[in-house]
Design an enzyme around this catalytic site. Structure first.
Site, PDB file in Angstrom:
ATOM      1  CG  HIS A   4      -0.180  -5.752  -7.116  1.00 21.01           C
ATOM      2  ND1 HIS A   4       0.020  -4.436  -6.809  1.00 21.01           N
ATOM      3  CD2 HIS A   4       0.992  -6.394  -6.884  1.00 21.01           C
ATOM      4  CE1 HIS A   4       1.271  -4.278  -6.404  1.00 21.01           C
ATOM      5  NE2 HIS A   4       1.877  -5.455  -6.444  1.00 21.01           N
ATOM      6  CG  ASP A  21       4.758  -7.035  -5.485  1.00 23.48           C
ATOM      7  OD1 ASP A  21       4.309  -5.943  -5.085  1.00 23.48           O
ATOM      8  OD2 ASP A  21       4.053  -8.035  -5.617  1.00 23.48           O
ATOM      9  CB  CYS A  69       0.972  -1.507  -8.371  1.00 26.18           C
ATOM     10  SG  CYS A  69      -0.686  -1.766  -9.029  1.00 26.18           S
TER      11      CYS A  69
END
Length: 111
Positions: A4, A21, A69
């Site tokens: 990620h 994030d 992401c």
């Protein structure tokens, strides 16, 4: 963070370390590791160590799948560098993917 992507920004002038994030996960471990690195660097260079503020960014554009992401992390970084508000959303990801490909191919950032 494993597979990620996320972004952390160290603002030396403001003495802040901020974590971004796209899943809005508050990963204090990441901030602690980065803070230790910054402290170790300052000690090694014999520069006074100051207290820094850490923060997990909130209310960010979020990913709605398991594959965006990286694009979102790059866009966070770009908008932060431009000192711009985050004015994008999941629906803008296809455009940003094409824009990034173009910029890489041309070796030039678009405004």
């Amino acid at each position: 963070m494993g597979a990620h992507w996320c972004v952390a920004v160290a603002d030396v002038r403001e003495k802040t370390l901020k974590y971004y994030d796209s899943l809005e996960a508050a990963i204090d471990k990441c901030l602690k590791i980065l803070m230790k690195y910054l402290t170790d660097e300052r000690v090694a260079r014999k520069v006074p160590v100051h207290v820094w503020k850490t923060e997990n960014a909130q209310n960010l554009p979020q990913q709605m799948n398991g594959s965006d992401c990286g694009v979102l992390s790059c866009m966070y970084a770009e908008f932060i560098c431009r000192n711009a508000d985050f004015t994008f959303a999941q629906k803008d990801i296809p455009y940003f993917r094409h824009k990034m490909i173009y910029e890489i191919y041309r070796c030039k950032l678009l405004m």
